[in-house]
Design a protein around this motif. Structure first.
Motif, mmCIF file in Angstrom:
data_model
loop_
_atom_site.group_PDB
_atom_site.id
_atom_site.type_symbol
_atom_site.label_atom_id
_atom_site.label_comp_id
_atom_site.label_asym_id
_atom_site.label_seq_id
_atom_site.Cartn_x
_atom_site.Cartn_y
_atom_site.Cartn_z
ATOM 1 N N LYS A 63 0.813 -1.213 0.000
ATOM 2 C CA LYS A 63 0.000 0.000 0.000
ATOM 3 C C LYS A 63 0.845 1.260 0.000
ATOM 4 C CE LYS A 63 -3.704 -2.319 2.568
ATOM 5 N NZ LYS A 63 -4.501 -2.345 3.819
ATOM 6 N N GLY A 64 2.157 1.099 -0.045
ATOM 7 C CA GLY A 64 3.047 2.251 -0.084
ATOM 8 C C GLY A 64 3.343 2.868 1.259
ATOM 9 N N VAL A 65 3.087 2.136 2.357
ATOM 10 C CA VAL A 65 3.347 2.653 3.705
ATOM 11 C C VAL A 65 4.790 2.335 4.088
ATOM 12 C CG1 VAL A 65 2.693 2.530 6.139
ATOM 13 C CG2 VAL A 65 0.939 2.351 4.362
ATOM 14 N N ASP A 66 5.484 3.337 4.566
ATOM 15 C CA ASP A 66 6.867 3.159 5.003
ATOM 16 C C ASP A 66 6.865 2.518 6.387
ATOM 17 O OD1 ASP A 66 9.593 3.237 5.140
ATOM 18 O OD2 ASP A 66 9.707 5.355 5.699
ATOM 19 N N ALA A 67 7.292 1.261 6.493
ATOM 20 C CA ALA A 67 7.220 0.530 7.759
ATOM 21 C C ALA A 67 8.473 -0.296 7.970
ATOM 22 C CB ALA A 67 5.986 -0.380 7.787
ATOM 23 N N GLU A 68 8.686 -0.684 9.229
ATOM 24 C CA GLU A 68 9.816 -1.544 9.582
ATOM 25 C C GLU A 68 9.354 -2.562 10.609
ATOM 26 O OE1 GLU A 68 12.345 -3.148 8.761
ATOM 27 O OE2 GLU A 68 13.856 -1.544 8.755
ATOM 28 N N LEU A 69 9.878 -3.780 10.503
ATOM 29 C CA LEU A 69 9.524 -4.873 11.411
ATOM 30 C C LEU A 69 10.646 -5.073 12.411
ATOM 31 C CD1 LEU A 69 7.773 -7.299 12.279
ATOM 32 C CD2 LEU A 69 8.936 -8.648 10.521
ATOM 33 N N VAL A 70 10.270 -5.111 13.695
ATOM 34 C CA VAL A 70 11.249 -5.296 14.765
ATOM 35 C C VAL A 70 10.690 -6.311 15.750
ATOM 36 C CG1 VAL A 70 12.517 -4.214 16.657
ATOM 37 C CG2 VAL A 70 12.118 -2.947 14.541
ATOM 38 N N THR A 71 11.524 -7.262 16.157
ATOM 39 C CA THR A 71 11.163 -8.233 17.186
ATOM 40 C C THR A 71 12.057 -8.017 18.396
ATOM 41 O OG1 THR A 71 10.462 -9.866 15.555
ATOM 42 C CG2 THR A 71 10.960 -10.672 17.761
ATOM 43 N N LEU A 72 11.449 -7.812 19.553
ATOM 44 C CA LEU A 72 12.178 -7.624 20.805
ATOM 45 C C LEU A 72 12.130 -8.918 21.604
ATOM 46 C CD1 LEU A 72 10.798 -4.121 21.858
ATOM 47 C CD2 LEU A 72 12.770 -4.634 20.402
ATOM 48 N N ALA A 73 13.232 -9.231 22.268
ATOM 49 C CA ALA A 73 13.324 -10.464 23.065
ATOM 50 C C ALA A 73 13.576 -10.108 24.521
ATOM 51 C CB ALA A 73 14.440 -11.365 22.531
ATOM 52 N N GLY A 74 12.863 -10.789 25.414
ATOM 53 C CA GLY A 74 13.010 -10.529 26.849
ATOM 54 C C GLY A 74 13.984 -11.471 27.506
ATOM 55 N N ASP A 75 13.498 -12.216 28.494
ATOM 56 C CA ASP A 75 14.360 -13.117 29.257
ATOM 57 C C ASP A 75 13.524 -14.316 29.703
ATOM 58 O OD1 ASP A 75 17.216 -13.018 30.767
ATOM 59 O OD2 ASP A 75 15.729 -13.985 32.056
ATOM 60 N N LYS A 76 14.207 -15.449 29.928
ATOM 61 C CA LYS A 76 13.487 -16.651 30.363
ATOM 62 C C LYS A 76 12.860 -16.471 31.738
ATOM 63 C CE LYS A 76 17.642 -18.896 32.210
ATOM 64 N NZ LYS A 76 18.505 -20.099 32.147
ATOM 65 N N ASN A 77 13.412 -15.547 32.547
ATOM 66 C CA ASN A 77 12.802 -15.197 33.830
ATOM 67 C C ASN A 77 11.702 -14.166 33.576
ATOM 68 O OD1 ASN A 77 14.581 -16.796 35.450
ATOM 69 N ND2 ASN A 77 16.160 -15.263 35.100
ATOM 70 N N ILE A 78 10.496 -14.657 33.295
ATOM 71 C CA ILE A 78 9.407 -13.768 32.910
ATOM 72 C C ILE A 78 8.993 -12.909 34.097
ATOM 73 C CG2 ILE A 78 7.016 -13.686 32.114
ATOM 74 C CD1 ILE A 78 7.484 -16.236 30.614
ATOM 75 N N GLY A 79 8.874 -11.621 33.840
ATOM 76 C CA GLY A 79 8.497 -10.699 34.898
ATOM 77 C C GLY A 79 9.310 -9.427 34.806
ATOM 78 N N ILE A 80 9.831 -8.986 35.926
ATOM 79 C CA ILE A 80 10.543 -7.715 35.975
ATOM 80 C C ILE A 80 11.773 -7.733 35.082
ATOM 81 C CG2 ILE A 80 11.827 -6.152 37.492
ATOM 82 C CD1 ILE A 80 9.976 -6.930 39.746
ATOM 83 N N ILE A 81 12.561 -8.819 35.149
ATOM 84 C CA ILE A 81 13.811 -8.872 34.374
ATOM 85 C C ILE A 81 13.515 -8.845 32.881
ATOM 86 C CG2 ILE A 81 15.821 -10.287 33.845
ATOM 87 C CD1 ILE A 81 15.794 -11.250 36.708
ATOM 88 N N SER A 82 12.593 -9.699 32.412
ATOM 89 C CA SER A 82 12.295 -9.748 30.981
ATOM 90 C C SER A 82 11.688 -8.428 30.493
ATOM 91 C CB SER A 82 11.347 -10.910 30.682
ATOM 92 O OG SER A 82 10.108 -10.724 31.322
ATOM 93 N N ASP A 83 10.795 -7.841 31.292
ATOM 94 C CA ASP A 83 10.148 -6.594 30.871
ATOM 95 C C ASP A 83 11.141 -5.438 30.826
ATOM 96 O OD1 ASP A 83 7.922 -8.145 30.845
ATOM 97 O OD2 ASP A 83 6.991 -7.266 32.613
ATOM 98 N N GLN A 84 12.106 -5.429 31.756
ATOM 99 C CA GLN A 84 13.128 -4.382 31.725
ATOM 100 C C GLN A 84 14.001 -4.503 30.481
ATOM 101 O OE1 GLN A 84 15.195 -4.760 35.484
ATOM 102 N NE2 GLN A 84 13.911 -3.221 36.471
ATOM 103 N N LYS A 85 14.345 -5.726 30.103
ATOM 104 C CA LYS A 85 15.141 -5.919 28.890
ATOM 105 C C LYS A 85 14.391 -5.449 27.655
ATOM 106 C CE LYS A 85 18.185 -9.680 30.374
ATOM 107 N NZ LYS A 85 18.670 -11.049 30.095
ATOM 108 N N ILE A 86 13.113 -5.774 27.575
ATOM 109 C CA ILE A 86 12.314 -5.341 26.438
ATOM 110 C C ILE A 86 12.198 -3.823 26.414
ATOM 111 C CG2 ILE A 86 9.984 -5.380 25.486
ATOM 112 C CD1 ILE A 86 9.808 -8.313 26.416
ATOM 113 N N ALA A 87 11.966 -3.215 27.573
ATOM 114 C CA ALA A 87 11.854 -1.755 27.637
ATOM 115 C C ALA A 87 13.165 -1.088 27.217
ATOM 116 C CB ALA A 87 11.467 -1.329 29.052
ATOM 117 N N ASN A 88 14.300 -1.642 27.650
ATOM 118 C CA ASN A 88 15.594 -1.063 27.263
ATOM 119 C C ASN A 88 15.827 -1.181 25.762
ATOM 120 O OD1 ASN A 88 16.143 -0.448 29.937
ATOM 121 N ND2 ASN A 88 17.256 -2.349 30.315
ATOM 122 N N GLN A 89 15.466 -2.328 25.168
ATOM 123 C CA GLN A 89 15.625 -2.499 23.727
ATOM 124 C C GLN A 89 14.738 -1.524 22.957
ATOM 125 O OE1 GLN A 89 15.132 -6.628 22.541
ATOM 126 N NE2 GLN A 89 16.266 -7.340 24.327
#
Length: 374
Positions: A63-89
């Motif tokens: 459709k002519g939309v300028d877009a980019e695909l990004v995948t963020l990865a957290g951590d196997k310890n789901i919770g504060i640690i994984s969410d902080q890693k995703i937020a930093n990325q």
């Protein structure tokens, strides 16, 4: 860049199973990552999520939309640690590339718990959930249960308590003491539930201790010493309670008197453990030229709480007819209680005064350094 197509692998299956580190940026990189993940684990839903993001990217490009695909990865310890890693990325990504809005690609409710984190950083125009369609025979109850138990997150939660209970029960049967099995099972399951309930803070503290060890901080030694003191205090308190329990039984003493003995035996060791840990924090903050006043007030308040618990438990022991009454005069117990309240208030006020003075001195030092820079 106009649109960010965002996929999130909260438990880092990309890193654990496919050895792909996040963030994964661009169509080709995401295709390769999804293929590697699907090859390593064909049943992982994160691969389908990435392919869903690729389809959305292709549709927008058509459709002519300028877009980019990004995948963020957290951590196997789901919770504060994984969410902080995703937020930093995500912060690093938005710092380098400017997007007007985002499309959130999700495979279920777990990933969508991160929506507030993403929305606080970029506007989300759409959320697309990827649902994998399966044949009817695969949707049978047996298949669902079988694959749920193969999931480490579910199997650890379900099997560990049952395994602990079975082992403890077998041990007490072996030593011919089945009554102790109930106590042991309740204690083990209770500790496990506490660990699961406080899993995120425990993981965070574990990461901090590991970091303090590698960086040579004083907190590693003080935390270790505090932990050993906590264990020692608990063992001593339980030993004292067990001594009274085996002498006459809990129905003779009662729960409250035994709890009072435990508190009176352990309170100052617990206070010492906290103070030792707090001293390590203060030393590291001083070495790093970081403000220390927020660690000062807790130390004084912990001492005040220790005085209150010690005074109250001493008074209760003095008026008890089954413990301590013969060795502690009730009048002396009342004096200890009153003196402990007065001393606790005085120490708390001193802590507030000292902390306020330290904060004012640090603020003046900061203002002086800012003036010197200008």
């Amino acid at each position: 860049m106009e649109t960010l197509i965002l996929c999130i692998d909260r438990d880092d299956d990309l890193g654990v199973k496919a050895n792909v580190r996040g963030p994964v940026i661009g169509r080709e990189a995401n295709v390769e990552a999804a293929v590697r993940l699907a090859t390593a684990d064909p049943e992982d839903s994160d691969a389908n999520t990435i392919f869903g993001g690729i389809k959305v990217l292709d549709d927008l490009a058509a459709k002519g939309v300028d877009a980019e695909l990004v995948t963020l990865a957290g951590d196997k310890n789901i919770g504060i640690i994984s969410d902080q890693k995703i937020a930093n990325q995500l912060d690093a990504l938005l710092k380098n590339i400017r997007f007007e809005s985002a499309i959130f690609i999700s495979d279920g409710a777990e990933d969508e718990t991160l929506l507030p984190i993403v929305q606080s950083r970029i506007k989300i125009n759409s959320v697309k959930r990827i649902v994998v369609m399966q044949s009817a025979n695969l949707e049978s109850t047996y298949y669902i249960i079988k694959h749920a138990f193969n999931d480490p997150k579910i199997s650890q939660t379900f099997f560990v308590p049952l395994g602990l209970a079975s082992l403890i029960y077998a041990f007490f049967l072996m030593i011919d003491y089945p009554q102790g099995a109930i106590i042991g099972i309740l204690a083990a399951v209770g500790l496990y539930m506490l660990y699961r309930g406080f899993g995120d803070p425990i993981s965070v503290y574990g990461e901090r201790i590991k970091d303090s060890f590698h960086s040579g901080r004083m907190t590693f030694l003080t935390y270790l010493a505090a932990f050993l003191i906590l264990v020692l205090a608990t063992v001593l308190g339980l030993a004292r309670v067990w001594e009274l329990y085996t002498r006459e039984g809990i129905w003779y003493y009662g729960v409250v008197p035994l709890a009072t003995v435990f508190i009176n035996t352990t309170v100052w060791l617990y206070v010492s453990a906290f103070l030792i840990a707090d001293v390590g924090k203060i030393i590291d903050c001083y070495r790093s030229r970081v403000s220390t006043f927020r660690y000062i007030i807790p130390a004084f308040f912990v001492i005040s709480m220790g005085l209150l618990f010690w005074g109250a438990s001493t008074y209760l022991m003095s008026i008890s007819t089954v413990i301590g009454g013969s060795s502690i005069d009730p009048a002396v117990g009342v004096q200890y209680f009153v003196y402990s309240i007065v001393a606790a208030i005085v120490i708390a006020l001193v802590g507030i005064k000292v902390s306020t003075s330290v904060r004012m001195e640090e603020n003046q030092t900061l203002k002086g350094s800012n003036n010197a820079d200008t």
